[in-house]
Every structure is written in C-alpha cells, then in structure tokens.
Design a protein around this motif. Structure first.
Motif, PDB file in Angstrom:
ATOM      1  N   MET A  21       6.701 -44.481 -49.143  1.00 61.68           N
ATOM      2  CA  MET A  21       7.484 -43.474 -49.841  1.00 61.68           C
ATOM      3  C   MET A  21       6.720 -42.158 -49.879  1.00 61.68           C
ATOM      4  SD  MET A  21      10.307 -44.905 -50.649  1.00 61.68           S
ATOM      5  CE  MET A  21      11.069 -46.495 -50.923  1.00 61.68           C
ATOM      6  N   ALA A  22       7.425 -41.042 -49.719  1.00 62.92           N
ATOM      7  CA  ALA A  22       6.783 -39.730 -49.743  1.00 62.92           C
ATOM      8  C   ALA A  22       6.452 -39.340 -51.168  1.00 62.92           C
ATOM      9  CB  ALA A  22       7.705 -38.690 -49.119  1.00 62.92           C
ATOM     10  N   PRO A  23       5.368 -38.583 -51.379  1.00 60.87           N
ATOM     11  CA  PRO A  23       5.029 -38.135 -52.736  1.00 60.87           C
ATOM     12  C   PRO A  23       5.947 -37.029 -53.196  1.00 60.87           C
ATOM     13  CG  PRO A  23       3.518 -37.201 -51.146  1.00 60.87           C
ATOM     14  CD  PRO A  23       4.408 -38.126 -50.374  1.00 60.87           C
ATOM     15  N   ASP A  24       5.918 -36.759 -54.525  1.00 65.12           N
ATOM     16  CA  ASP A  24       6.690 -35.639 -55.051  1.00 65.12           C
ATOM     17  C   ASP A  24       6.211 -34.338 -54.425  1.00 65.12           C
ATOM     18  OD1 ASP A  24       7.844 -37.480 -56.555  1.00 65.12           O
ATOM     19  OD2 ASP A  24       7.169 -36.740 -58.508  1.00 65.12           O
ATOM     20  N   PRO A  25       7.127 -33.486 -53.936  1.00 63.85           N
ATOM     21  CA  PRO A  25       6.706 -32.227 -53.332  1.00 63.85           C
ATOM     22  C   PRO A  25       6.152 -31.268 -54.392  1.00 63.85           C
ATOM     23  CG  PRO A  25       9.092 -32.573 -53.098  1.00 63.85           C
ATOM     24  CD  PRO A  25       8.561 -33.703 -53.900  1.00 63.85           C
ATOM     25  N   ILE A  26       5.013 -30.659 -54.116  1.00 61.51           N
ATOM     26  CA  ILE A  26       4.412 -29.714 -55.076  1.00 61.51           C
ATOM     27  C   ILE A  26       3.808 -28.542 -54.319  1.00 61.51           C
ATOM     28  CG2 ILE A  26       3.897 -31.457 -56.836  1.00 61.51           C
ATOM     29  CD1 ILE A  26       1.068 -31.589 -55.731  1.00 61.51           C
ATOM     30  N   ASN A  27       3.899 -27.346 -54.934  1.00 62.27           N
ATOM     31  CA  ASN A  27       3.169 -26.130 -54.525  1.00 62.27           C
ATOM     32  C   ASN A  27       3.092 -25.921 -53.018  1.00 62.27           C
ATOM     33  OD1 ASN A  27       2.681 -25.627 -57.215  1.00 62.27           O
ATOM     34  ND2 ASN A  27       0.742 -26.764 -57.201  1.00 62.27           N
ATOM     35  N   GLY A  84      11.246 -40.042 -50.203  1.00 62.32           N
ATOM     36  CA  GLY A  84      11.091 -41.398 -49.680  1.00 62.32           C
ATOM     37  C   GLY A  84      12.342 -42.235 -49.661  1.00 62.32           C
ATOM     38  N   PHE A  85      13.507 -41.648 -49.907  1.00 57.94           N
ATOM     39  CA  PHE A  85      14.751 -42.399 -49.894  1.00 57.94           C
ATOM     40  C   PHE A  85      15.472 -42.194 -48.561  1.00 57.94           C
ATOM     41  CE2 PHE A  85      13.957 -41.225 -54.340  1.00 57.94           C
ATOM     42  CZ  PHE A  85      13.906 -42.488 -54.918  1.00 57.94           C
ATOM     43  N   LYS A 140      10.404 -40.841 -60.132  1.00 57.12           N
ATOM     44  CA  LYS A 140      10.409 -41.960 -61.066  1.00 57.12           C
ATOM     45  C   LYS A 140      11.681 -42.013 -61.898  1.00 57.12           C
ATOM     46  CE  LYS A 140       7.589 -44.320 -64.525  1.00 57.12           C
ATOM     47  NZ  LYS A 140       8.741 -44.588 -65.391  1.00 57.12           N
ATOM     48  N   ARG A 141      12.143 -40.871 -62.358  1.00 56.51           N
ATOM     49  CA  ARG A 141      13.369 -40.842 -63.167  1.00 56.51           C
ATOM     50  C   ARG A 141      14.576 -41.237 -62.329  1.00 56.51           C
ATOM     51  NH1 ARG A 141      16.628 -41.980 -66.364  1.00 56.51           N
ATOM     52  NH2 ARG A 141      17.866 -40.539 -67.631  1.00 56.51           N
ATOM     53  N   LEU A 142      14.582 -40.850 -61.055  1.00 53.35           N
ATOM     54  CA  LEU A 142      15.686 -41.268 -60.195  1.00 53.35           C
ATOM     55  C   LEU A 142      15.664 -42.784 -59.987  1.00 53.35           C
ATOM     56  CD1 LEU A 142      18.132 -40.619 -58.489  1.00 53.35           C
ATOM     57  CD2 LEU A 142      16.613 -40.123 -56.566  1.00 53.35           C
ATOM     58  N   LEU A 143      14.470 -43.366 -59.877  1.00 56.27           N
ATOM     59  CA  LEU A 143      14.381 -44.819 -59.751  1.00 56.27           C
ATOM     60  C   LEU A 143      14.973 -45.519 -60.971  1.00 56.27           C
ATOM     61  CD1 LEU A 143      10.835 -45.249 -58.155  1.00 56.27           C
ATOM     62  CD2 LEU A 143      13.048 -45.660 -57.063  1.00 56.27           C
ATOM     63  N   ASP A 144      14.796 -44.909 -62.154  1.00 54.89           N
ATOM     64  CA  ASP A 144      15.407 -45.478 -63.361  1.00 54.89           C
ATOM     65  C   ASP A 144      16.931 -45.472 -63.248  1.00 54.89           C
ATOM     66  OD1 ASP A 144      12.905 -45.864 -64.444  1.00 54.89           O
ATOM     67  OD2 ASP A 144      12.927 -43.974 -65.588  1.00 54.89           O
ATOM     68  N   LEU A 145      17.489 -44.367 -62.721  1.00 57.13           N
ATOM     69  CA  LEU A 145      18.946 -44.299 -62.537  1.00 57.13           C
ATOM     70  C   LEU A 145      19.412 -45.308 -61.490  1.00 57.13           C
ATOM     71  CD1 LEU A 145      19.716 -40.464 -62.630  1.00 57.13           C
ATOM     72  CD2 LEU A 145      19.864 -42.134 -64.485  1.00 57.13           C
TER      73      LEU A 145
END
Length: 902
Positions: A1-7, A158-159, A261-266
């Motif tokens: 899975m790809a990491p959260d995009p930042i900066n 990562g989806f 992470k919040r999307l995984l909860d949904l």
C-alpha cells in the motif's frame, strides 16, 4: 500500500515540466495528487482552442472552443495500458479523453458543464496507471468511483480504483418503449466495465456524500450494484460523510482531510446497496392500500373525519418501528424442486441490515426478530402482522429482481442447449456464448470447480497429464477402472460405485483423490468432500447435489463399537443402494405432501479397509483391491503435482466442452451402448449386474480415448493399444467381482454357515432316533463331541454327547433341517461376528428352493412334511454333499470310525 502523500514540491509557473497551468495544478493539488501520479497518467493542459475543438470532434464552434479557455486534459487508458479509443461519425479512430475547461459553458438548465467529452464517443471507464495490473486480478478488491481525480487519489493511497464519468455513465443506452417513450430493459454495464473480471470479487462503490439526499443518484448506485452482482461481484457501499457544514464531500476530499486509516474504517462499515425509498417525514407517499413510511416507521393510513368540521382526514397508525423492502427474489433449483426466498432489507435509523427469508416463512413474520434481532418491533394488535406483510410487499415496488440459482453440478438443458454446471458457473460448447448461470453449492460441494476449458496445446497437455495415470502409477487392474470411472461419471446416470479396498497405508485414498481432482484441483487427499463418518442425511444430500461427477467418500473402517459398525454399514448400504437403483428415500413436507426423492446422481468412489455387507450391495460395486507395493510413489508424486497444477481439472473441462456440443446424442445413445457392451459379457460374475458394471467402465474408457484422439493427444494405434489393455483388465475384473459376490452371497454361504454351527458346538444333527447319527461321516462333523477320544472305538455311541440344539436329522445321504432352529443358529452366528443375516427365514427357504438346493418339498411350499421321533415335522430336505461338498466329504471319510448299533 502507498503511504499518505505529504509535502510534494511543485512549480506553480506556467510551462513547468508538468505541462500544467497554475490553475490546473492547484486543482489537482486540492485532490491531493502528486507529481508522479500526474506524469504517470499523462494529465496536461491544452491552451490551443483549435486543438480543443479537434479533441472534442467538432462538438463546438471555433468561438465556443475559445471561450472555454485552457482545458485540463485527462486521457483514458484500459487495464492493459492501451489508450481507450472511439470511432468518430466519419469512421476515424481517435483517443478518448475528457476535458475540464477553465471557463465551462452552461447547460440549458443554467448549470455549468464541468467536463467535456468528444462527440459520439459514448461512455468509457477510467483506469489509473497505479491500478491497471490489480484490476485484472479478480482476487483484488476494487473501488468504483465517480470522477477521474477521485480514482487517482484512491490509487495513491494504495487502493485499486476505477472511475466512471458520472453516476449514470456506467450503463449502456436502453431502448425506449415506442408507446410510452419510457426506457425499458435491464441496466447493462458499458463494454469497458463488462470486460473486467467481477466474479467473486469484492467491489466498493464510493459516490459523493450527497448521494443520501438525491434519489436519482441513489437509484443509479442501486442499479449499478445490481448489475455488478449479476456478474458475480460482492458489492458493498461506502457512505462518505458530509463536510462540517453539510458540504458535499468526494473521495479525494475525504482522503486529503482524513487520510487512509479513516477510509479503512468506512470500508469496514460498508454495507450492501439498498433499494431507495422516496418516502420521508415531510412528504408522505403511500400505496393504494394506504401503507407508507413516515420517519422510518412503517405505517397504515386510516381515513377519519376531523372533530368539529367533519372533514375527511388521514391518520397514520404505526405497524412497525422499521421500514422493510423485498429487494430480490431468489429461485433455488436443485434439479428436483424449485424453492423461493426473498432478500429483505430492513432500515432502522442509520442501521441497514439484509437477510434471506424463505417464502414459506414470510407471511408469519416470525423472521423479523429471528433474522434482525429484538430492536425490530412489530406493534401489537389484531391483524397487524397481516398489514405489515402487505405493506412490505407493496412498498417494495415493481422492480424486485428475480434470480435463478442452481444448487447442483452436472448437466442441465437450458434454453435449448446442454450446459454442465459447476461451482464456477457453466461449461458449454466450444466457441459458443455460455450464459452467466448462478451456481451456489453448499459445504464441500463448493470445491467442485472447473476452469475455463483450455484449447490447442494447453488442452493436449492436460489430456496427456490425465493419460499419465495409466503410465507407471499402479497396475492396470487399478488405474484403468479409476480412469474409466472418472470419465464415465461426466457422461451422466452411472449406476455403480467404485470401491478401493486395502489395508491402511497402501495409498488408496491418494488414488481416489486423483480422480476427485479431475472435478476440482483443491480436493486433495486432505480435502476430500465426504467421509463415511458423516451422517446419512449429509452424505445423501451431497451425493444428490454432486450430479454427473465423481464424489469420493473416504475411509470405510468401522470401529470395534457394535453401534458404529452397524451405523457405517447401514449408511453405506443406503448410499450404494441409492446409487445402484437411482432411488432416494421418500420425504414428506409439513403439509403431508411428498417431496421429490433425492438419490445419488454422480459416481461414488469409496475407500475402506472393508466393504459393506450384503450380496445385493456387492453387486452394485466395482471392488478394486489395492495391495502394499501396488502404487509407485514416484509416479504418485508426479500425478499429484499435475493434479495440484489444475491439469486434471483442465482435462475434464475440455472433455465436458467436447461432450456438450453432442451431449443430446450421447445421452440418448448411452443406454443402447451399455446394453450392447453388457451382452458381450453375459455370464461374468455371479450376479446379473456384473456385466452392467463392466459395460459402464468400458463406456467411460471409450469416450475418454475418443476425446484424446479428437484432440491429437494420442493416435489411432495408441488408442487401439489402450483399448486392448482395458479389455484385458475388465475380463480379469469380471472374474474378481464374481469371486467377491460369491463370498458375500448368503445362499452360497449357507452350507458354510451350517458347517460352522456344527463345528462350533452351536447345534447338532441327530440320527432319525435322536441319538448319535449312524453315518459314514464321523459324529464330530455333525456337532457331537467325544467324551473320551481314546475309548471311542470300544464304547461306540456312548462315548459322544451332543452340542447345542438339534438343527436336523440325517438319514443316509439326506439331511432334514429344522428351519426354525437352523435359522436361529445362523442369526446367532452372524450376530457374534458383528454382522446381521440379511434374509428372513421365509426368504432364505425360498432362495434355497430357487437355487435347486432342496431335494423335496410340498407343492407351493418350501418345506417337506415328515414324522421324526414320533413328532410331525416340516423340514428342509437337502443332500449331505450340499453341506460338505465332495471334497468336504472326502476329508470327513478320513476320520470315519465304526459306530456299532445300539
């Protein structure tokens, strides 16, 4: 899975390496898209109005194209990475792109047209570069999203994602009814989506948060989920929450604000698509009968008159604290009967739950608490349940989808053609369009899964792998019945069972597994579908569902427990007798009507250290003895590797596809072929069924060899050689089956049992005077014991005493048996051996007469009247040689002693 995009560093200047205007770049950044994502997907800005007009296929005038300003260009690619194309009205092929203008034009309703597509291009699916490989893998879950930027954002996190251009842009155009002008027919996926493998795939639909407020979008989502479900997908809906002030939120907005992470909860909370309802608290819509949903409650309208004015008014009485609809009707067809069940969804506040309810349970409404729990309350009152049932049916509307689900494997004649059903769907004639049939099998039957039939070199390789069972694995007497049986099963209606018998450790279960893996590569030695320790009903149900296949029932090894021994023998007798007679136990419904019988419909391959009791059962078995050292372990390993690689299942899939185009003729001629082959083997074995067993084996072997020749896996000379090997084996097998049937025939064993009774001291035969018999055979052979063996000759008859009850009398070469005491002694003997004698006394006497073993009997009877010792007796008159035989008599003479008369 790809990491959260930042900066991410980026250049806001026009003419950057990204080829984007600052405005377009900022738009993409708001969706959280990185430089890498933008480059990989070929997104750019287009400034040239002429080029914009050309891309849109002349859809706009030159001046209108100029007014659009710079456009963001999003090219479309399919899962293989090839550009998506369309044909223009002039026949030119062009690449499909979508444009997002900086200054969008307005539609007739005054709303801006945010995206432009080429004229006449139709609808296409957008597959981001990072999702293309996973989209082709049906094991990978996929998100279906409205909007290309949102799909790109999901891929970055990562989806696996696919985008459609709008909530209704996933469906092909539907025809219009010429009378009403309304569109008709089912909703079908566009070609781009239809090419994607959906079967058994988890699909998440993630539309924008405003879906909950817009019925039109709710219907679009519902019908999309329905179309995907028809393709075999497991569809779940992600409910995106609105913004802090009720703003619409898309998936890209949500990811930027909340992260992965919040999307995984949904995703964990995602539920099935539910049928939309247009009934709310503000506007009450009710059916003609007056049922409605108000504030989520199911209510009934009652017409009253207002107090004082007398004007008519409506009063709504609550029926239940939930709203339920029938979303689908499923017809389950198991080949014997068709049953129906409803898929019902209950909505209670934010809670949405779906369950299946059999039609016969629906009217009573007891399923509400049973399926959905105690929070679902039906109000008290006479007739409330009837009103609630009616309300659910009426509020469900007319768009309840009906699906037929098949609950068995094997051949079915559908829409004028023959198809072979298995857990993955159906196999039909090569090159023909096979309908998407929904086959749902329970329990172990789910493993009966065949691949898509191979062709060409792949098919020849699979056939050669299956032929490899005949090459060094074990002697022909084992492997040829094995191969013949597994291909005979696919032809349909076998009436015998193959039984591998041998001590533990001789690899008999491994051999059976190789046959089983022709119908599903996963059914290895440790995953065989059935075991003799299973209950009677479980085995019968599985044998009925597994039609036209091999079904292995492993490990017939009754323990020393008398009850377990009796149970396994009883189970085996029931299953094998049903296999041989194509008959099942009759069952009755609760309303006293009869259910259709469910006999075994495949070919049972059993393994065990013993065989079931009974002569009639033995006649339905092809018993193959496996001895220690018979199985070549190196060859077994090679065959197991081929089986696990799916080569055997591929060979069977190819065989079935080859059969399907001619199956109508094959099934019609099967009986004639069997009779012709059976007649050639009349006289083999000791039962009329033995030639039938041999004929069935040869039929299976013949069709397999013809199949191998048709696909050039073997030539004519090799076929002839294999057929001669098969004929040699079945001749030998006929003799072996005859020996086995002789050993378990109760009439053939009658003399042996009488001898065992006499020699074991369970009974004796007396002379006509009731004393030691005067015979040329020593008294020990008639159940008498010498008190003093050394004094026998001197003391004569006084030196013997009788053992047990008198079962008969001897007079010269004739033996008069008392049928009552003889039958009782036989039952005691078999009971002490943990068995049960299979015949009643009357049937035993009749069979002895039919076999010509009785010397004399009364007309119309089996016994002969005689006076013995002053008492009138009805006896079975048999010859002494019937009991002992010529060789037995010779052995008895060696110990003859002179017995002096009284």
């Amino acid at each position: 899975m790809a990491p959260d995009p930042i900066n991410h560093d980026h250049d806001h200047d026009h003419g950057t390496p990204l080829g984007l205007t600052p405005e377009h770049l900022a738009d993409l950044r708001r969706s959280g898209l990185t430089d890498a994502t933008i480059r990989e997907n070929g997104i750019r800005s287009e400034h040239d109005a002429v080029r914009v007009r050309e891309i849109l296929g002349g859809n706009l005038s030159a001046s209108a194209a100029r007014r659009l300003g710079p456009c963001l260009v999003i090219p479309f690619f399919d899962p293989t990475g090839a550009a998506v194309t369309y044909r223009t009205p002039t026949g030119t092929t062009r690449a499909f792109v979508r444009l997002k203008p900086s200054q969008p034009r307005k539609a007739a309703n005054g709303k801006p047209i945010k995206y432009e597509s080429p004229r006449g291009s139709g609808n296409s699916a957008f597959v981001p570069a990072g999702s293309r490989a996973a989209v082709l893998d049906p094991k990978q879950p996929v998100m279906l999203i409205e909007g290309e930027k949102k799909a790109l954002a999901a891929t970055q996190y990562g989806f696996t994602a696919i985008a459609i251009s709008g909530t209704w842009n996933w469906t092909e155009r539907r025809p219009e009814d010429p009378d009403t002008g309304r569109k008709t027919g089912p909703f079908q996926l566009i070609k781009d989506l239809a090419r994607i493998p959906w079967r058994e795939r988890i699909v998440y639909i993630a539309f924008d948060s405003d879906t909950a407020q817009k019925p039109a979008i709710q219907w679009a989502l519902y019908h999309l989920a329905e179309a995907l479900t028809r393709g075999g997908a497991d569809v779940r809906v992600i409910a995106l929450p609105s913004g802090p002030n009720g703003e619409k939120v898309g998936l890209d907005d949500f990811l930027v604000a909340h992260g992965r992470k919040r999307l995984l909860d949904l995703i964990d909370a995602a539920g099935p698509a539910v049928r939309p309802t247009q009934v709310g608290a503000r506007k009450v819509q009710h059916t003609e009968s007056g049922y409605a949903v108000i504030n989520g409650y199911t209510c009934r309208r009652i017409r009253t008159r207002a107090t004082g004015t007398g004007e008519p008014s409506d009063e709504f009485i609550r029926l239940a604290n939930f709203h339920a609809t029938i979303d689908a009707e499923t017809v389950r067809d198991d080949g014997a009967e068709r049953t129906r069940e409803f898929t019902i969804t209950i909505r209670q506040g934010n809670r949405v739950t779906t369950a299946s309810v059999p039609v016969e349970q629906f009217a009573a409404m007891d399923w509400v608490v049973e399926r959905f729990g105690p929070r679902c309350v039906i109000q008290a009152g006479r007739g409330t349940r009837d009103h609630l049932r009616c309300a659910i049916q009426e509020l469900s509307g007319e768009n309840i989808r009906t699906t037929t689900v098949y609950g068995h494997t094997g051949w079915r004649h559908l829409d004028g053609s023959w198809y072979y059903l298995h857990a993955g769907g159906a196999i039909g004639p090569p090159g023909a369009a096979v309908p998407r049939l929904d086959v749902r099998l329970d329990g172990a039957a789910e493993q009966f899964l065949l691949p898509v039939p191979p062709q060409g070199a792949d098919l020849r390789d699979a056939i050669l792998a299956s032929l490899g069972l005949l090459d060094g694995l074990a002697p022909d007497r084992i492997t040829i019945p094995l191969v013949a049986s597994l291909y005979r099963a696919a032809l349909g209606s076998p009436d015998f069972a193959l039984w591998f018998i041998g001590r533990t450790g001789v690899q008999k279960s491994e051999l059976a597994a190789l046959a089983q893996q022709h119908y599903g590569a996963a059914m290895t030695r440790g995953q065989l579908p059935a075991n003799w320790s299973s209950t009677d009903n479980a085995l019968e149900g599985l044998a009925f569902a597994c039609k036209d296949t091999v079904m292995v029932v492993d490990d017939f090894a009754p323990s020393q427990s008398r009850s377990e021994i009796d149970r396994q023998h009883r189970t085996a007798e029931r299953v094998i007798r049903g296999q041989g007679n194509h008959a099942g136990r009759q069952r009755m419904r609760s309303d006293t009507t009869l259910r259709p019988p469910r006999p075994p419909r495949g070919l049972i391959v059993a393994t065990g250290e013993d065989v079931p009791r009974g002569h009639s059962i033995a006649a339905r078995l092809c018993v193959v003895d496996v001895r220690r050292g018979d199985v070549n372990l190196t060859g077994l390993t090679r065959c197991q590797e081929d089986a696990l690689a799916g080569k055997y299942a591929a060979a069977m899939a190819g065989f079935i596809a080859w059969l399907s185009s001619q199956y109508a003729t094959v099934s019609a001629d099967l009986g004639r072929e069997r009779v012709a082959l059976r007649n050639a083997f009349v006289g083999f074995g000791n039962h009329a069924r033995t030639p039938d067993v041999i004929a069935n084996l040869l039929i299976g072997f013949r069709y397999f060899l013809d199949f191998a020749v048709a696909h050039q896996a073997i030539d004519g000379d090799q076929r002839t050689s294999l057929w001669e090997r098969g004929m040699a084996v079945v001749r030998e097998l006929g003799d072996q089956l005859g020996d086995h049937q002789w050993e378990v025939d109760p009439i053939r064993n009658f003399p042996l049992m009488v001898r065992s009774i006499l020699s074991g001291g369970r009974g004796h035969v007396a002379g006509m005077d009731g004393r030691v018999p005067l015979s040329r055979i020593t008294p020990e052979f008639w159940g008498w014991k010498a008190c003093d063996p050394l004094a026998t000759t001197a003391r004569g008859i006084d030196s013997y005493r009788s053992c047990g009850d008198t079962i008969g009398w001897i007079d010269g070469e004739e033996l008069y048996l008392n049928s009552d005491t003889t039958y009782a002694a036989i039952n005691e003997l078999t009971r002490d051996q943990n068995q049960a004698f299979p015949l009643t006394q009357i049937t035993l006497c009749k069979h002895l007469k039919d076999e010509g073993l009785l010397l004399r009997y009364e007309e119309g009877r089996t016994r002969y009247p005689m006076t013995i010792g002053g008492t009138r007796q009805r006896v079975l008159v048999v010859s002494v040689s019937t009991i002992y035989g010529e060789s037995g008599t010779d052995r008895a003479r060696e110990r003859v002693v002179t017995v002096e008369g009284p």
